[in-house]
Design an enzyme around this catalytic site. Structure first.
Site, PDB file in Angstrom:
ATOM      1  N   LYS A   1      14.563  -7.091   5.407  1.00 53.23           N
ATOM      2  CA  LYS A   1      14.742  -6.160   6.529  1.00 53.23           C
ATOM      3  C   LYS A   1      15.985  -6.439   7.375  1.00 53.23           C
ATOM      4  CE  LYS A   1      10.193  -4.439   7.731  1.00 53.23           C
ATOM      5  NZ  LYS A   1       9.182  -4.415   8.783  1.00 53.23           N
TER       6      LYS A   1
ATOM      7  N   GLY B   1       9.926  -9.287  13.915  1.00 55.95           N
ATOM      8  CA  GLY B   1      10.483  -7.962  13.657  1.00 55.95           C
ATOM      9  C   GLY B   1       9.608  -6.831  14.182  1.00 55.95           C
TER      10      GLY B   1
ATOM     11  N   LEU C   1       0.839  -1.209   0.000  1.00 56.58           N
ATOM     12  CA  LEU C   1       0.000   0.000   0.000  1.00 56.58           C
ATOM     13  C   LEU C   1       0.873   1.258   0.000  1.00 56.58           C
ATOM     14  CD1 LEU C   1      -2.479  -1.265   2.743  1.00 56.58           C
ATOM     15  CD2 LEU C   1      -2.983  -1.052   0.307  1.00 56.58           C
TER      16      LEU C   1
ATOM     17  N   ASP D   1       9.272   1.705  12.236  1.00 61.23           N
ATOM     18  CA  ASP D   1       8.118   0.940  12.742  1.00 61.23           C
ATOM     19  C   ASP D   1       7.806   1.266  14.204  1.00 61.23           C
ATOM     20  OD1 ASP D   1       7.329  -0.452  10.488  1.00 61.23           O
ATOM     21  OD2 ASP D   1       8.618  -2.171  10.889  1.00 61.23           O
TER      22      ASP D   1
ATOM     23  N   GLY E   1      -4.140  -0.902  13.634  1.00 59.57           N
ATOM     24  CA  GLY E   1      -2.911  -1.343  12.969  1.00 59.57           C
ATOM     25  C   GLY E   1      -2.595  -0.471  11.766  1.00 59.57           C
TER      26      GLY E   1
END
Ligand code: NAP
Length: 294
Positions: A76, A139, A27, A112, A257
């Protein structure tokens, strides 16, 4: 003109992109292109499926107008070996979700944790002296648990996972961050229910409840919730997971979320461009992109 109008690409247009494999479901292009457009910036954002990570980063270094990357599964962790500098918190977490090119150098960071922190604040959930339970040790759990622990706000952080080794590794790493936060590790099957009861904030950092999951994994286990608790389900497809539906029914505060996804992107935008992110345009683009896939 709508915030999602196509950007006009010129010779001067700067490039940012998400890399991952798979990445076509992302997205992020919708959000970032809407943001560049709303801010009137000569930037564009693409999605690249990458299997050759080293080659990708060599290409990024060689292309002058290539300014930034979002990094997703499975790169990542592996990307840490290819960067010139890694921000301390990303090093501690052991993963990078953002690359910024600065003075010909590739700098890695993770947005994050800070994105989740903003989502929690935005939902009006107080972390001060709170007891926070994380389900999951991957993660996302690591990034957010580090951010919360670093803030020194919660009284206690509890982690439950399927693998005793992963739980132990995460609790040990968190204990080095703050001496004022008590850190406890336990088992997903044995401690979840009792620890959920004593938590002020329950965070689902597993894929349980995610759209498309196998039937036995399509919802988080039922936990007894009360109105004075808050629930943060990192799963955002569907937006109303079974856990979120139950939390709403009990009158709990909800940390969406989707807000974590939005705010980690807001921080990326600001790192790449130095400009203030147009949050509302990003939120609208995110909602539209999500609805178009339902
Ligand atoms: P990850 O690194 O793969 O970690 C997944 C965690 O969930 C691991 O601890 C795993 O345990 C556990 N798990 C998987 N299946 C389980 C099951 N059936 N029962 C109990 N535990 C289970 O993934 P991640 O990157 O941390 O992401 C976790 C979730 O957060 C995903 O749903 C992801 O989509 C979501 N997420 C959301 C955002 C956002 O912006 N909202 C950002 C990042 C991630 P094992 O180690 O034992 O396999």
């Amino acid at each position: 003109m709508s915030a999602e109008s196509p950007l006009s690409i010129r010779a001067s247009t700067q490039l940012c992109a998400v890399i991952g494999n798979p990445v076509l479901h992302s997205l992020s292009p919708a959000m970032h292109n809407a943001a560049f457009h709303a801010a009137g910036l000569d930037y564009a954002y693409l999605a690249f499926t990458v299997s050759d990570l080293a080659g990708c980063l060599t290409g990024m270094r060689a292309l002058e107008g290539f300014q930034g990357l979002s990094v997703t599964i499975p790169h990542k962790i592996a990307i840490l070996s290819y960067l010139d500098e890694i921000e301390e918190s990303a090093l501690k977490i052991g993963s990078v979700n953002t690359v910024v090119k600065k003075d010909e150098k590739l700098l890695g960071t993770s947005t994050d944790g800070a994105g989740a922190f903003r989502a929690i604040e935005n939902a009006g959930v107080s972390l001060k002296d709170a007891s926070v339970l994380f389900a999951g040790t991957g993660g996302a759990a690591r990034a957010v648990a580090f951010a919360l622990c670093t803030s020194g706000l919660p009284r206690k952080i509890m982690i439950v996972g399927r693998s005793a080794e992963k739980v132990e590794a995460l609790t040990r790493d968190l204990e080095t961050v703050s001496s004022s936060v008590e850190v406890l590790g336990g088992s997903f099957s044995e401690n979840l229910l009792a620890w959920a009861e004593e938590s002020d904030l329950l965070i689902n950092a597993t894929p349980l409840g995610m759209h498309g999951a196998a039937e036995q994994e399509n919802s988080f286990p039922g936990v007894g919730l009360r109105a004075d608790q808050a629930v943060f389900d990192m799963v955002y497809r569907p937006e109303n997971t079974v856990l979120v539906q139950e939390a709403k029914k009990q009158g709990c505060k909800i940390v969406p979320g989707l807000d974590m996804l939005l705010y980690q992107a807001v921080i990326q935008f600001e790192l790449w461009t130095g400009a203030c992110a147009p949050e509302e345009a990003m939120r609208q683009a995110l909602n539209n992109a999500l609805r178009s896939r339902e």
